[in-house]
Design an enzyme around this catalytic site. Structure first.
Site, PDB file in Angstrom:
ATOM      1  N   LYS A  13     -35.949   3.545 -13.019  1.00  0.00           N
ATOM      2  CA  LYS A  13     -35.083   2.236 -14.004  1.00  0.00           C
ATOM      3  C   LYS A  13     -34.367   2.811 -15.026  1.00  0.00           C
ATOM      4  CE  LYS A  13     -39.515   0.770 -14.631  1.00  0.00           C
ATOM      5  NZ  LYS A  13     -39.991   1.422 -13.450  1.00  0.00           N
ATOM      6  N   ARG A  88     -44.168  -6.725 -17.653  1.00  0.00           N
ATOM      7  CA  ARG A  88     -44.582  -6.137 -16.654  1.00  0.00           C
ATOM      8  C   ARG A  88     -45.925  -7.289 -16.572  1.00  0.00           C
ATOM      9  NH1 ARG A  88     -43.589  -0.262 -17.880  1.00  0.00           N
ATOM     10  NH2 ARG A  88     -44.514   0.940 -17.466  1.00  0.00           N
ATOM     11  N   ARG A 127     -40.545  15.324 -12.822  1.00  0.00           N
ATOM     12  CA  ARG A 127     -39.941  14.950 -13.544  1.00  0.00           C
ATOM     13  C   ARG A 127     -39.939  15.382 -15.294  1.00  0.00           C
ATOM     14  NH1 ARG A 127     -40.294   8.519 -13.513  1.00  0.00           N
ATOM     15  NH2 ARG A 127     -41.971   8.461 -15.467  1.00  0.00           N
ATOM     16  N   ARG A 161     -44.088  14.329 -19.919  1.00  0.00           N
ATOM     17  CA  ARG A 161     -44.551  13.141 -19.888  1.00  0.00           C
ATOM     18  C   ARG A 161     -46.427  13.370 -19.603  1.00  0.00           C
ATOM     19  NH1 ARG A 161     -42.277   7.371 -18.517  1.00  0.00           N
ATOM     20  NH2 ARG A 161     -44.190   7.042 -18.343  1.00  0.00           N
ATOM     21  N   ARG A 172     -51.020   4.211 -12.495  1.00  0.00           N
ATOM     22  CA  ARG A 172     -49.781   3.208 -12.894  1.00  0.00           C
ATOM     23  C   ARG A 172     -49.140   2.459 -11.446  1.00  0.00           C
ATOM     24  NH1 ARG A 172     -46.482   7.803 -14.687  1.00  0.00           N
ATOM     25  NH2 ARG A 172     -44.824   6.150 -15.401  1.00  0.00           N
TER      26      ARG A 172
END
Ligand code: AMP
Length: 215
Positions: A13, A88, A127, A161, A172
């Protein structure tokens, strides 16, 4: 134009939102980015959100909806909005309708990035981003062209992160399945949902999104 990018963590996203920003001058409204900025700045919202985010759970609906309203007001009425990581929950979806309506905006598209969950843990744990400009990279899929130097701004500082670890990612994902995926039917009933194969290579995903928003 107002678009929601919907999909589990690691679906792409943020990456696709960045591309729409660059191509169309739209604005990316990422509640995750807003919350991380609040945590960094040590604001009351940040202090409240920090531990929740570290566990991979969801921050309260009231907090994130307030952040979205403020951001929309700052960007003014002209620019298009890409909602990334919001709404969400069903309550957030309801709030978004109101937030948009009072500002004379309406939702044009909800684009669902369809992904294979098994691939997401590898995507997420690899990432990292440029600490200066925020450009996204990946250990396996997208290293900077010159090792250790950001392609976009030349910075040599990168960050990861704290919630991009295997354990938090599982929470998550579970939050996505339990609370976020169930909001899709709300938008399906309005006929504004399109699905894109989020497992395709990045440019292919971008092209598919471009077709949806121009069609
Ligand atoms: P993201 O960057 O979208 O993956 O979000 C990172 C974390 O911020 C999430 O795991 C949640 O703890 C929190 N968060 C971001 N957006 C929302 C939202 N719309 N509702 C609740 N919590 C959120």
């Amino acid at each position: 134009m107002n678009i929601i990018l919907l999909g589990p963590p690691g679906a792409g996203k943020g990456t696709q939102a960045q591309r729409l920003v660059e191509r169309h001058g739209m604005r990316q409204l990422s509640t995750g980015d807003m919350l991380r900025a609040a945590v960094k700045a040590g604001t009351p919202v940040g202090l409240q959100a920090k531990a929740v985010m570290e566990r991979g759970e969801l921050v309260s609906d009231a907090i994130v909806s307030a952040l979205i309203g403020e951001e929309l007001d700052q960007m003014g009425p002209q620019a298009g909005a890409i909602f990334d990581g919001y709404p969400r929950t069903a309550a957030q979806a309801e709030s978004l309708d109101e937030i948009l309506a009072v500002r004379g905006r309406k939702l044009d598209h909800v684009i669902e990035l369809d992904v294979d969950e098994d691939a997401l843990v590898e995507r997420i744990t690899g990432r990292f981003t440029c600490a200066n400009c925020g450009k996204g990279y990946h250990d396996t899929f997208e290293q900077p062209r010159e090792p250790g130097v950001c392609d976009k701004c030349g910075s040599r500082e990168f960050k990861r992160r704290p919630d991009d670890n295997a354990e938090t990612v599982r929470t998550r994902m579970a939050e996505y399945r339990a609370k976020t995926a169930p909001i899709l039917p709300i938008y399906e009933a309005r006929g504004i949902v399109s699905r894109v194969n989020g497992m395709a290579e990045l440019d292919g995903v971008t092209a598919a999104i471009e077709r949806i928003i121009s069609g």
